[in-house]
Design a protein around this motif. Structure first.
Motif, short mmCIF file in Angstrom:
data_model
loop_
_atom_site.label_atom_id
_atom_site.label_comp_id
_atom_site.label_asym_id
_atom_site.label_seq_id
_atom_site.Cartn_x
_atom_site.Cartn_y
_atom_site.Cartn_z
N THR A 16 0.86 -1.18 0.00
CA THR A 16 0.00 0.00 0.00
C THR A 16 0.89 1.22 0.00
O THR A 16 2.01 1.19 0.52
N ASP A 17 0.40 2.30 -0.62
CA ASP A 17 1.19 3.54 -0.61
C ASP A 17 0.72 4.50 0.48
O ASP A 17 1.07 5.68 0.46
N SER A 658 -8.74 -0.26 -5.35
CA SER A 658 -7.34 0.16 -5.48
C SER A 658 -7.01 1.41 -4.70
O SER A 658 -5.94 1.99 -4.89
N VAL A 661 -3.63 1.70 -3.10
CA VAL A 661 -2.45 1.77 -3.97
C VAL A 661 -2.71 2.83 -5.05
O VAL A 661 -2.35 2.65 -6.21
N LEU A 664 0.32 3.85 -7.01
CA LEU A 664 1.23 2.79 -7.41
C LEU A 664 0.85 2.16 -8.74
O LEU A 664 1.72 1.76 -9.51
N TRP A 692 0.84 -5.94 -12.44
CA TRP A 692 0.27 -5.62 -11.13
C TRP A 692 -0.84 -6.60 -10.82
O TRP A 692 -1.77 -6.79 -11.62
N TRP A 708 -2.25 -6.37 -2.79
CA TRP A 708 -1.64 -5.92 -4.03
C TRP A 708 -0.16 -6.28 -4.02
O TRP A 708 0.52 -6.15 -3.01
#
Length: 952
Positions: A16-17, A658, A661, A664, A692, A708
């Motif tokens: 995860t970002d 999503s 992320v 990403l 991905w 992810w």
């Protein structure tokens, strides 16, 4: 300070970002070339086995075919349609290229029948192999590919649909006259004219017909007294034809009613007379009288009113046969023969034929037949109406009631049944004589002659079909033949442009070009076409029929043609079926096509708006079990949405899967493949080297895993496909497209090592059997089973667990020091699995939420990585102000494992000393080795200080 320890029990939640303080325990900063598995832990991804080289040209449209054959079992293929229209298909198991036959003409789909290995026959093929023109494209997104059973449909989104030019079903100029009655002292008259404008120099023809008549007794009174023999002798009802000179065709019914009453001398009779005008005849004038005796009762009929009709039709001639008083018998055949002689005697090219009790007449130019006395003769003749879609008048015989159709007629004769003044209830019937002969037979509904009824097959989706033709190559592998070409679509078999209209993607009547088809789908036993804003469905169970069965009624299995509507552009590009209905996707809208009851029909089908989210029109939606997923690419980054709780009565819930992320996922992820068996969604695009992936696991109404991660490949991706537990890639490197395969789950033919069945983690790998290895001069040599990349080092891994990166390459020959001939040897290229851990925080659970303590001071003393099956791996520790510390971890030390076993251990705990603040630490786990790597959990120990501030 307080000494504390915590355990992160698993690392199967992916990346995860989000900031590290918001990450859940088990989420990572980086998860490259790994697979999060709820059962086994975080695994190094499987290696990809090299199958074969495919082609030097990677451009074009790529697709795959997965089918089951009763004889050969599962068949898996990968295909390419080049930009110039050629088709190539390879077997996914062997990598061998299949044979292709290009169709030179359309093929009736019914000619392809399953029998054994395919059991298909095709009608005609090109004498010289060549490209399929319909497949020519300049952008692979212009082609849409979809497989149903044995058919792989290819749709060119740039080709507009047209109608075929053939109108061979148009009938000759004809008429049919049925003899209705045999009567004495009658004229049987047929008038022949040309439709349309009057010929030059001819005056208009004026007809006068009786419109009202009266009747009176002649020589007797309607009131009779003292009747000696009562009985109302003059009572009765009679129908008769009347004529006087050239005045003909007057047909009336006279009714005489009688009432008798007693009186002193017997009975008194009173008669009441009435008359009904059946046919007004021709040339009658007001005041004309005619005397007629019916059953010994004389009457006088008087014409009281007439109607005048003027026509501009050209007079072709009149056929007239008179039945005189002297005839003792009336012969139907004689009447018809005499009328036929008159008609042919016009000298204007008419030909006649007596059929049963009727007369068939034809000519090389249009003509109109009429009669002043329809009681004697019933005429089926043309009119001169030019209808929509016709470039010229289409002269078709007509009747105004189906009861007027004769039981005997000309074989294949066509008539239009005009029920009312509205065109919506008109229909056409064709006569089929018994045994294909003129005479008695049946009438069947048909399509209007003379207008296009067939869709041009060369503008419709084409097919790629596996045929029964096979051969065996020199290696003993089966080579299958595929037929490529246009299919025949069932023509309209009933009605016309109004009562049984064309599909909306066809050109309107009178136009040359229609709309392109953007996608071909399959739903509820119907072939589905998306075109502009419309959804067009074939007949149920009859995929190649796009017209209704009948113009008289709408049946449940008739084609469906419905439109969507929205304030945003509503052009449709894709769709997917589920229990609730067919979900349709436009660039900015989603719709649900469903039905009002259990039966999907033209009457019950309806389209309702579902949601308004951006959809990447280059991609396709996919099923995640109970939800539907789709990708959006409206910005710099891609998004994955899910439609949840889809039904026809309530708007669905939209979840942005999503979101964790959001920065990403690269933009334009448009090539999507799903493995439902393994709960994996893989997304990439043409030319990328990264994939991905999203792994999910559903626990009832709750999602137990939503992880992810990404895989990095050595080369540019061309196509990918999940088929069962295998993941296939077509990947381009150094100008060649190659086919490789990874098994997400172990299969029977997965390459394994040792008694414990460890998997190999190399890319482009393949193995050489011990018998094919040669040992000489202290070296083991063999021919390379894999492609050789000059900028990469080939490594070797033996079946007994020996590993060496020192492989010498000489042309296509590989050499290893020592004797490796006691087991098979796999050759391939190393890839790196990289796991980056987030900052370690002391966490505290609060219900289902987890809070990280970011305000305290935490000094991490050490971490313990709990590992599963693992070989050689690197643990890299980066600390601010210090040099990186790399610890190469060997799971089994010398003399630490049994002889003849692989140097792996099933479980290990590796301690990493740190002694630094948590925010100064960056920790990686990497593996660049063919051996496995499994991460289960992490324990950390350290000193915790809340900094003596009171928490509020």
């Amino acid at each position: 300070m307080t000494s504390v320890t915590q355990k992160i029990p698993r690392y199967t939640l992916g990346v995860t970002d989000q900031p590290d303080e918001l990450k859940l325990p088990g989420q990572l900063v980086k998860a490259e070339n790994v697979v999060p598995d709820l059962t086994l832990g975080l695994l190094k991804r499987p290696g990809f086995k090299y199958i074969s080289d495919l082609t030097d040209t990677s451009t074009g449209k790529w697709f795959h075919i997965n089918k089951n054959n009763a004889v050969t079992g599962d068949e898996r293929y990968i295909g390419q349609i080049t930009t110039d229209g050629y088709v190539h298909i390879w077997d996914l198991n062997t990598g061998k290229e299949m044979d292709i036959t290009y169709g030179g003409d359309t093929v009736d789909p019914s000619e392809f029948r399953n029998a054994g290995v395919g059991g298909m026959v095709f009608r005609t093929v090109r004498s010289v192999p060549g490209p399929e023109d319909y497949f020519i494209h300049d952008n692979s997104d212009n082609l849409h590919v979809m497989s149903v059973n044995d058919y792989t449909f290819v749709t060119n989104r740039r080709t507009t649909v047209s109608m075929a030019n053939s109108v061979t079903e148009k009938r000759p100029y004809e008429a049919f006259i049925s003899l209705q009655a045999l009567a004495y002292k009658q004229n049987y008259i047929l008038d022949f004219d040309k439709p349309g404008e009057n010929e030059e120099g001819q005056p208009p023809v004026v007809f006068t017909t009786a419109s009202k008549v009266s009747v009176a007794p002649v020589g007797w009174s309607t009131s009779t007294y003292c009747v000696a023999a009562p009985g109302c002798a003059r009572a009765g009802q009679w129908t008769t034809n009347l004529r006087s000179g050239d005045k003909t065709g007057l047909n009336v019914t006279i009714t005489s009613s009688c009432v008798g009453t007693p009186d002193g001398c017997g009975v008194s009779e009173t008669y009441s007379l009435s008359i009904t005008l059946n046919s007004g005849g021709e040339n009658w004038q007001a005041g004309d009288t005619i005397d007629v005796t019916l059953n010994s009762n004389p009457f006088r009929v008087t014409v009281t009113e007439v109607r005048t009709t003027t026509t501009t039709k050209a007079d072709e001639g009149r056929a007239n046969y008179v039945v005189s008083d002297t005839n003792t018998t009336i012969d139907a055949g004689n009447i018809l023969e005499e009328l036929a002689n008159d008609i042919e005697g016009f000298g204007k090219g008419y030909t006649t034929e007596v059929i049963g009790t009727g007369l068939y007449v034809t000519n090389d130019y249009p003509f109109v037949v009429s009669t002043p006395d329809p009681v004697l003769l019933d005429v089926m003749s043309v009119n001169d109406t030019q209808e929509i879609g016709e470039t010229e008048p289409n002269y078709i015989t007509q009747v105004n009631n189906i009861a007027r159709l004769p039981q005997a007629c000309k074989h294949l004769f066509i008539a239009k049944v005009v029920n009312t003044g509205a065109t919506e209830d008109d229909y056409y019937v064709q006569f089929y004589g018994n045994n294909g002969l003129d005479g008695e037979g049946v009438w069947e509904e048909c399509a209007k002659p003379g207008i296009p009824h067939t869709i041009n097959p060369f503008t419709m989706p084409h097919a790629i079909i596996r045929t029964a033709t096979t051969r065996t190559d020199d290696d003993g592998d089966l080579i299958t033949n595929f037929w490529v070409g246009a299919l025949s679509w069932t023509p309209r078999e009933a009605g016309d442009e109004t009562t049984n209209p064309r599909p909306t993607f066809c050109p309107p009547p009178g136009a040359n070009f229609g709309q392109p088809i953007t996608a071909t789908l399959f739903y509820r036993n119907r072939l589905v076409f998306l075109s502009n804003e419309n959804v067009i469905m074939s007949r149920a169970g009859d995929f190649f029929s796009l017209f209704g069965k009948s113009a008289l009624t709408v049946t449940e299995d008739d084609p469906i043609d419905v439109a969507t509507s929205s304030t945003n552009p509503a052009m449709l590009y894709s769709g997917i079926g589920m229990n609730a209905g067919l979900i349709l996707f436009g660039a900015a809208n989603q719709y649900l096509l469903t039905n009002d009851n259990d039966i999907l029909s033209p009457i019950t089908a309806r389209v309702t708006p579902l949601s308004s989210y951006d959809f990447n029109i280059k991609s396709k939606p996919f099923s995640l079990g109970s939800t539907i997923g789709f990708y959006s690419a409206s910005g710099k980054f891609s998004r994955l949405y899910e439609l949840v709780d889809i039904n026809r009565d309530v708007s669905p819930t939209i979840v942005e899967t999503s979101r964790t992320v959001s920065t990403l996922l690269p933009g334009e992820l448009d090539s999507i493949e799903v493995s439902k068996e393994n709960g994996i969604v893989a997304a990439t695009s043409y030319g990328r080297s990264d994939i991905w992936m999203f792994r999910y696991f559903q626990l009832g109404q709750r999602r137990g895993q939503a992880a992810w991660f990404n895989w990095k490949m050595d080369g540019a991706l061309v196509h990918h496909a999940f088929i069962s537990d295998s993941y296939y890639l077509a990947i381009e490197k150094e100008g060649t497209t190659r086919l490789i395969r990874a098994d997400v789950k172990e299969l029977y033919d997965t390459t394994l090592f040792g008694d414990d069945n460890y998997r190999i983690h190399l890319d482009y790998y393949d193995s050489v059997a011990a018998d094919d290895l040669t040992y000489a001069n202290k070296h083991t040599t063999c021919t390379s089973p894999i492609p050789i990349f000059p900028d990469h080092d080939i490594v070797a891994f033996s079946g007994d667990g020996r590993y060496t990166p020192d492989v010498t390459v000489d042309g296509t020959t590989l050499s290893i020091k020592g004797d490796w001939t006691n087991d098979f040897v796999a050759f391939g290229y190393n890839f790196t699995a990289d796991v980056e851990f987030p900052v370690i925080y002391r966490t505290q659970s609060n219900g289902e939420a987890v809070q990280s303590d970011t305000r305290s001071s935490l000094v991490v003393h050490r971490v313990v990585l709990n590992l599963g099956d693992i070989g050689s791996s690197d643990i890299i520790l980066s600390r601010k102000g210090r040099s990186d510390y790399t610890y190469t971890f060997e799971s089994a030390f010398q003399d630490g494992y049994k002889a003849d076993n692989l140097a792996f251990v099933p479980d290990a705990a590796q301690v990493i000393p740190i002694y630094d603040r948590n925010i100064n630490i960056e920790l990686h786990l990497k593996s660049t080795n063919p051996s496995p790597m499994i991460l289960h959990s992490m324990d950390w120990e350290g000193d915790y200080n809340s900094r003596y501030y009171q928490r509020v």
